[in-house]
Design a protein around this motif. Sequence first.
Motif, PDB file in Angstrom:
ATOM      1  N   HIS A   1      13.567  97.003 -19.071  1.00  0.00           N
ATOM      2  CA  HIS A   1      14.390  97.262 -17.879  1.00  0.00           C
ATOM      3  C   HIS A   1      15.656  96.408 -17.904  1.00  0.00           C
ATOM      4  O   HIS A   1      16.769  96.895 -17.684  1.00  0.00           O
ATOM      5  CB  HIS A   1      13.576  96.959 -16.618  1.00  0.00           C
ATOM      6  N   ASP A   2      15.471  95.091 -18.183  1.00  0.00           N
ATOM      7  CA  ASP A   2      16.609  94.188 -18.141  1.00  0.00           C
ATOM      8  C   ASP A   2      17.557  94.371 -19.315  1.00  0.00           C
ATOM      9  O   ASP A   2      18.735  94.016 -19.234  1.00  0.00           O
ATOM     10  CB  ASP A   2      16.115  92.744 -18.093  1.00  0.00           C
ATOM     11  N   LEU A   3      17.061  94.893 -20.431  1.00  0.00           N
ATOM     12  CA  LEU A   3      17.931  95.214 -21.570  1.00  0.00           C
ATOM     13  C   LEU A   3      18.706  96.504 -21.314  1.00  0.00           C
ATOM     14  O   LEU A   3      19.891  96.606 -21.642  1.00  0.00           O
ATOM     15  CB  LEU A   3      17.103  95.357 -22.853  1.00  0.00           C
TER      16      LEU A   3
ATOM     17  N   HIS B   1      31.231  90.727 -19.744  1.00  0.00           N
ATOM     18  CA  HIS B   1      30.321  90.068 -18.809  1.00  0.00           C
ATOM     19  C   HIS B   1      28.892  90.581 -18.989  1.00  0.00           C
ATOM     20  O   HIS B   1      27.935  89.792 -19.008  1.00  0.00           O
ATOM     21  CB  HIS B   1      30.791  90.312 -17.375  1.00  0.00           C
ATOM     22  N   ARG B   2      28.747  91.904 -19.125  1.00  0.00           N
ATOM     23  CA  ARG B   2      27.422  92.489 -19.343  1.00  0.00           C
ATOM     24  C   ARG B   2      26.838  92.036 -20.678  1.00  0.00           C
ATOM     25  O   ARG B   2      25.635  91.779 -20.788  1.00  0.00           O
ATOM     26  CB  ARG B   2      27.502  94.015 -19.305  1.00  0.00           C
ATOM     27  N   ALA B   3      27.684  91.942 -21.704  1.00  0.00           N
ATOM     28  CA  ALA B   3      27.212  91.504 -23.020  1.00  0.00           C
ATOM     29  C   ALA B   3      26.724  90.059 -22.968  1.00  0.00           C
ATOM     30  O   ALA B   3      25.715  89.708 -23.599  1.00  0.00           O
ATOM     31  CB  ALA B   3      28.326  91.652 -24.045  1.00  0.00           C
ATOM     32  N   LYS B   4      27.408  89.215 -22.198  1.00  0.00           N
ATOM     33  CA  LYS B   4      26.987  87.820 -22.079  1.00  0.00           C
ATOM     34  C   LYS B   4      25.661  87.706 -21.340  1.00  0.00           C
ATOM     35  O   LYS B   4      24.814  86.880 -21.698  1.00  0.00           O
ATOM     36  CB  LYS B   4      28.071  87.017 -21.362  1.00  0.00           C
TER      37      LYS B   4
ATOM     38  N   LEU C   1      23.369  89.929 -21.379  1.00  0.00           N
ATOM     39  CA  LEU C   1      22.387  90.400 -22.351  1.00  0.00           C
ATOM     40  C   LEU C   1      22.051  89.297 -23.347  1.00  0.00           C
ATOM     41  O   LEU C   1      20.887  89.089 -23.711  1.00  0.00           O
ATOM     42  CB  LEU C   1      22.940  91.630 -23.067  1.00  0.00           C
ATOM     43  N   GLU C   2      23.061  88.554 -23.769  1.00  0.00           N
ATOM     44  CA  GLU C   2      22.847  87.445 -24.708  1.00  0.00           C
ATOM     45  C   GLU C   2      21.965  86.366 -24.083  1.00  0.00           C
ATOM     46  O   GLU C   2      21.062  85.831 -24.733  1.00  0.00           O
ATOM     47  CB  GLU C   2      24.200  86.849 -25.109  1.00  0.00           C
TER      48      GLU C   2
ATOM     49  N   THR D   1      17.599  85.856 -15.329  1.00  0.00           N
ATOM     50  CA  THR D   1      16.736  86.682 -16.176  1.00  0.00           C
ATOM     51  C   THR D   1      15.302  86.723 -15.679  1.00  0.00           C
ATOM     52  O   THR D   1      14.515  87.547 -16.126  1.00  0.00           O
ATOM     53  CB  THR D   1      16.731  86.136 -17.613  1.00  0.00           C
ATOM     54  N   GLY D   2      14.934  85.793 -14.787  1.00  0.00           N
ATOM     55  CA  GLY D   2      13.545  85.723 -14.352  1.00  0.00           C
ATOM     56  C   GLY D   2      12.668  85.001 -15.362  1.00  0.00           C
ATOM     57  O   GLY D   2      11.448  85.052 -15.272  1.00  0.00           O
TER      58      GLY D   2
END
Length: 301
Positions: free
Chosen positions: A91-93, A126-129, A131-132, A263-264
């Motif tokens: 989900h988070d990816l 921002h989204r890529a960071k 994700l990283e 990220t939880g």
Amino acid sequence: MAYLVVFLLIIVFLLGFRLFYMGNQIKSLSNQLAYINASKTNKKITIGLLNKNIEKLAEKINKTIEIKLQSEANRIKVENDLRQTIANMSHDLRTPLTSIIGYIQFLKLEGISEEEKAEYLEVAEHRAKSLEILLNDFYELSLIDSLDYELKMEKLNINKVLEQVVLDRYADFMGRNINPSINIPSEDLYIIGEKKSVERIIDNLLSNAIKYAKDAIDISLQVKKDSTILKISNTFTNLTQQDLESVFDRFYMADKTRSGKGTGLGLAITKGLVEKMGGSINCHIEGDMFIIYCKFGLMNS
């Protein structure tokens, strides 16, 4: 003489009957065990003969059955946790990946201005960071969970470590307009731990407090008997008992919308590191404060 023969025959008969009955009991034990193994039931072995050796055998068999059942329950829990972790991670990816792909497609459109391109690139970055960060956190957690993961333990002055991490977070406190209450003893306190892991523990706890604090954060270090207690608390809104029970679980977020606050995995990583160093961590609510305690063994200076 005849009486002696009759008496011996009776004794032989009784012994033979007892051996026959014990044989049946052993056969019964074997059949029960075979049934339990085949049906995967939680039924226990029962016996009908008051014999200490057979009773001990049945007791050990039942203990083995209990261990097997517990092992099976643990295996099922691990499998369920793994499935839930994979589902949460998927989900988070998916969310940032979908966003990145979408903005890349926008960049391919004809007629968009340079300002729009810059905006789309900034959002995609921002989204890529994010994700990283997720991938790095999950990788770190997987390392901590591995049996061969070892920490480089040393004698640490936890006062200085705490002071430095709090100072590094000063801008974040000001950004939330929060002036934390800090209570660190003047006497140096020493623990055995890995410096970078202790820094990560404190930073994760402060990060969590800064994200979710309503208007106040308290930070303290104290000694109780032979332990050093790190206590970080913050005012809160909308916390439930379920949140307290699950707060250290992977991917668990009290913010049910998962609205980009993290990220939880931070508190799960924190728990793993604390326990790797032989400490313990727990939380509770006291009044309007959500409190997390980390307990470490205290060393003499």
